[in-house]
Enzyme design. Sequence first.
Site, PDB file in Angstrom:
ATOM      1  N   LYS A  55       5.889   1.837  -4.469  1.00 61.05           N
ATOM      2  CA  LYS A  55       5.319   3.093  -4.606  1.00 61.05           C
ATOM      3  C   LYS A  55       4.177   2.770  -5.547  1.00 61.05           C
ATOM      4  O   LYS A  55       2.897   3.192  -5.662  1.00 61.05           O
ATOM      5  CB  LYS A  55       6.083   4.357  -5.109  1.00 61.05           C
ATOM      6  CG  LYS A  55       6.839   4.690  -3.665  1.00 61.05           C
ATOM      7  CD  LYS A  55       7.474   6.204  -3.694  1.00 61.05           C
ATOM      8  CE  LYS A  55       8.484   6.252  -2.544  1.00 61.05           C
ATOM      9  NZ  LYS A  55       9.095   7.581  -2.613  1.00 61.05           N
TER      10      LYS A  55
ATOM     11  N   GLU B 183       3.224  12.766 -12.924  1.00 55.53           N
ATOM     12  CA  GLU B 183       2.413  13.127 -12.052  1.00 55.53           C
ATOM     13  C   GLU B 183       2.138  14.897 -12.217  1.00 55.53           C
ATOM     14  O   GLU B 183       2.939  15.551 -12.368  1.00 55.53           O
ATOM     15  CB  GLU B 183       3.020  13.024 -10.637  1.00 55.53           C
ATOM     16  CG  GLU B 183       2.498  11.883  -9.831  1.00 55.53           C
ATOM     17  CD  GLU B 183       3.298  11.567  -8.555  1.00 55.53           C
ATOM     18  OE1 GLU B 183       3.931  12.295  -8.166  1.00 55.53           O
ATOM     19  OE2 GLU B 183       3.122  10.393  -8.087  1.00 55.53           O
TER      20      GLU B 183
ATOM     21  N   ARG C 135       6.155   2.395   9.866  1.00 57.00           N
ATOM     22  CA  ARG C 135       7.014   2.276  11.275  1.00 57.00           C
ATOM     23  C   ARG C 135       6.621   3.447  12.055  1.00 57.00           C
ATOM     24  O   ARG C 135       5.675   4.347  11.584  1.00 57.00           O
ATOM     25  CB  ARG C 135       8.496   2.549  10.842  1.00 57.00           C
ATOM     26  CG  ARG C 135       8.583   3.742  10.036  1.00 57.00           C
ATOM     27  CD  ARG C 135       9.798   4.542   9.735  1.00 57.00           C
ATOM     28  NE  ARG C 135      10.018   5.277   8.873  1.00 57.00           N
ATOM     29  CZ  ARG C 135       9.832   6.454   8.822  1.00 57.00           C
ATOM     30  NH1 ARG C 135       9.148   7.016  10.036  1.00 57.00           N
ATOM     31  NH2 ARG C 135       9.849   7.383   7.854  1.00 57.00           N
TER      32      ARG C 135
END
Lengths: 495, 495, 170, 170
Positions: free
Chosen positions: B116, B200, B292
């Site tokens: 990430k 964040e 995916r």
Amino acid sequence: MIEKVLIANRGEIALRVIRTCKRLGIKTVAVYSDEDYNSMHVKQATEAYHIGEASPAKSYLNQEKILEVILSSGSDAIHPGYGFLSENSDFATTCEKNNINFIGPSGKSMDLCGDKMQCKAAMLKAKVPTVPGSPGLVKDVNDAEKIANDIGYPVMLKSVYGGGGRGIRIVTNDKELREGFETVTSESISAVGKSAIIVEKYLEKTRHIEYQMCRDKHGNAVHIFERECSIQRRNQKLIEQTPSPIVDQETRDRVGELVVKASEAVDYTNLGTAEFLRADNGEFYFIEINARLQVEHPISEMVSGLDFVKLQIDIANGEPLPFKQKDLKMNGYAIECRINAEDTFLDFAPSTGPVPDVTIPSGPSVRCDTYLYPGCTVSPFYDSLMAKLCTWGQTFDESRTRMLTALNDFYIQGVETSIPLYKTILNSEEYKKGDLSTDFLKRHGMIDKLTEDLKKEKIEKSEAAIAAAIVHSEYFNSRIQNNPSSSSNWKYKLD
Amino acid sequence: MIEKVLIANRGEIALRVIRTCKRLGIKTVAVYSDEDYNSMHVKQATEAYHIGEASPAKSYLNQEKILEVILSSGSDAIHPGYGFLSENSDFATTCEKNNINFIGPSGKSMDLCGDKMQCKAAMLKAKVPTVPGSPGLVKDVNDAEKIANDIGYPVMLKSVYGGGGRGIRIVTNDKELREGFETVTSESISAVGKSAIIVEKYLEKTRHIEYQMCRDKHGNAVHIFERECSIQRRNQKLIEQTPSPIVDQETRDRVGELVVKASEAVDYTNLGTAEFLRADNGEFYFIEINARLQVEHPISEMVSGLDFVKLQIDIANGEPLPFKQKDLKMNGYAIECRINAEDTFLDFAPSTGPVPDVTIPSGPSVRCDTYLYPGCTVSPFYDSLMAKLCTWGQTFDESRTRMLTALNDFYIQGVETSIPLYKTILNSEEYKKGDLSTDFLKRHGMIDKLTEDLKKEKIEKSEAAIAAAIVHSEYFNSRIQNNPSSSSNWKYKLD
Amino acid sequence: MNYKIQDIEKSFEGRIIENLGNNDYVIKINDNEHKLKIITMNSKGIEFILDQKYHKAKYLEQSTNEMNIVIDNVPITINRNTHFDEVVYKITGGASGADAQLSLKSQIPGKVVSISVSEGDSVKKGDVVCTLESMKMQVAIKSHKDGVVKTIKVKETGTVAKGDVVAEIE
Amino acid sequence: MNYKIQDIEKSFEGRIIENLGNNDYVIKINDNEHKLKIITMNSKGIEFILDQKYHKAKYLEQSTNEMNIVIDNVPITINRNTHFDEVVYKITGGASGADAQLSLKSQIPGKVVSISVSEGDSVKKGDVVCTLESMKMQVAIKSHKDGVVKTIKVKETGTVAKGDVVAEIE
């Protein structure tokens, strides 16, 4: 506004109508005969009323009884489906008189569509081409000969009282015409006591292409593209598709404009179908209007994105069409296979009886409209259509391969079906190329191909079949015969 | 060209992949654990291989065993589905090394997406906005405080080793930040022996909106529109829809361009998903890439008309994309409901066991991807997703009402399901208005609404239920008690 | 016979009052008569038309006093007795009567991940007794009342079926 | 045991040669051994994996020598015997052996619309003997051989079930 609809039909089309009504919050009233008390449409409707014996004349065609149920159930509208009372203009008129919203064209328009001679005259007036021939009945054999020479041989002599292939002769010269005229006249007189003959150009290698008509009560009309229904047996459609492989956009628009004219010519309201013959030289000839929702409407729904039953209800409610011709865009390709209870090898003879087990195919862009469920019965009293299997694809081949997968998944125990034939057709090069015509089956020897395919399939499955037989023989036979299997130490427990 | 695909998965997604392969004439190889020998994917594949015990670690996550089956079955490609090995970059790399076509991004790209921190850095470089916060790990509490003041409170302190809500604190001022920093650090150390914290911006009333990414091996990239997946429980999606009610064409194009940049930034190939948070002020912030095929891909298939598994295979085969961005047009509205085996009233606790009976809904523009069949079992070893019910409509309301009809038709005996909750949600004014956010359920009191709805439903069905009980009592009870019913002359024959 | 539907206040008195033959019956529920046509029936379920409306019911587990049925896909629990005062019935959410029970049962199946209490501990209603894992999720089993843990019936790493007793709390 | 599949020339010799336990078996068909795993089985059907491929078979009607099964949705008729020479089996389309038969059977159910022959009439193979109506269609029942109508077993407006004898033709 329509709030409660009686559906004067049975089978898959009754279910189709119920489905949309349910979604729209409209109440539904089913009717059923003695034969149908255990049918799906009875189970899915808001209410269900018994209306009589199995024979259609004593139930689904019994106008008085149906009218009585409409009134007693408080229904404000009726959906006739297809078949039965759907094109009976007397019934439509009766409903109008009783202030019941008949979801379809007016009785008057239906009357005009139903009279082939008057309808043809209306089309000629509206400049919609029909099959060349006598403008009406021919006066006598001389008149017939004159017309035949005008339009050119081969021509067809047809008694307007015939039907289903009877009272028809194809003749190729004056001598045959004179003989044929005699025969058709006497056949018709012996059958119905009167004779009335028309002459029409006989067309070879024709395609059956039809257009979805749509016109509201304010006179706004559009067509919702064509469907090609050329693959037939005994003049009955087996496989339909849209778009037609030989209709390009220019043709679609050009014939589409004729369709709009046709709907205006007979003051048609609601959804209907304008049927055309397309000759091998590319000419389109109007044949007739089907004044109702068509069996094969789902493929047009798939490429237009519209819900036709909702559209029918909205039009019946007096709403104007929510789109114009230019708003309608064809999206992708759709195919329908009519899954009939019939034995291809017995000349498509009906096959009826209990269906102990059934597997309905599903999946992305697969739609199956059917009344089948495990434990249901295919009745000999009604028609042989058990299911309509439809697939959509972004390309024709996507639609075709999805159909093949779905046909493989479809299993109906207890009756013969047209599924194996459709697998053969959809796998054939002729179908892939779009080399279609109303004599497709015969012209391409499809029944022989089917026989070969079935044999291949059996060879492919033979080892597995033998394995299943071995297990059965070694376990169950030994049990039945009270003689334990000698060749194996079989220990599987029965469940 | 891919000719035989091993599907390293189970359940509905294995079936989804098999379906497209079958249609394209590609052979499929299923793998199954002890728990799955009777599962649908085993039955539908061309071949099926047993790979181990029920526990995922011993079967569906067993890379060596799966590789062995790929090689022994002669498969030339592998489709990982979602979950299990689908985002395992080591496995993707192993496949590459063994010349097996891994249908998905390269191991290298997957690696980058999976980290990430690195991924966020790549996005910042590509000018794709991410949630404001520390560019990487914060050095210490002072660093954290500085960043918090830069981006403005409230902020989130997050240990990169946490997950599932653990190791996270929301703080609204400096004092809380200093306390929270301590707590998160010690929680992380006690759990995994180390701590690494990021800061964040904490966003309220956010929507989860994601984009379908699509990029071929030649660098051609497009997005295939957005999906809104805001209705969630415990950060897991329940209901998805496309288009999002708050994304207009301008926004779609603008964020879509960012998505294309994002796929280029990580050299992504094949289909994937770029997830965004959309703040209440309309800003979009990139969160992560799911490398995916996504659970909710069917709704994007419905509005684009594409077959994503075919697209995946074509891209894996090295084919260039057959379309450009301007060729892709959104058609209609689609909704997906994830039918989970869980008890809404037990805080969504799993519900497992045998399913003796099941009715799968169907109909026009209804698609149900599921592994359920009557007599199957919902296993406690795998996740709770039993079925994905998707509907399409030309309008949002058409899609919504089709979904409600389909949910009503869906019956799963033996386990608790999320179906009743979805009926309540889809009927609610809040859902109809599109007032969505990730705290939708709580904010609109959906569980209380559900309780009311269930009670109403029971009242509606009470007379019919009593009628069924009367028949049971009067016939079966009298039989069980060997005491013939006194109140009625009961004569119905048992079948 | 008297009937009561769980979660609904009203109670129902119902019986068959006439057999019309051909699987048609007249039944009376409270003060109203209804036409009932049986389409198919066996010990597992029934399909019937009540007045003009089709219904399908499945009979699930049943005891003398309680029956679980699914009617038109809606699960309903019905209590029946000749006199209703005698029956104690449950409410969804399980508050009434639960306090009196000794046994804490698991409402889900799963693997025991951890046990949070010891025998002899005092617990309050809502305290976590143990944690189960199922479908990759962890689910806490909480005490159904205030009390003292008498016995713990599960072990760590063991498995629990739905309805199994986890602990007894006095 | 020897097996023969209708419409296929080849015959098969097959048996179970080993029970591996856990519902796994080894079977031999002609010269090849196969792994067979039974998933479920009862007298109505079987689901199994043969080598690596799943199959589902339903057992329909069967006599000692003949069994009708549906394997993976494909209907197949299998004849079985210890020695094959003894078995007379049918070919689809029913040509071989049919000439020897006395009875003309209807392959469809329906209502008798008309009878086209009288007892004592000479008929040729393919001549219409009577016409049935079913599903709104008229279907002709044609003589299966040349011969003389011995007896007619149906009446106009009467109904005929599938397999009923319509007439006897000598």
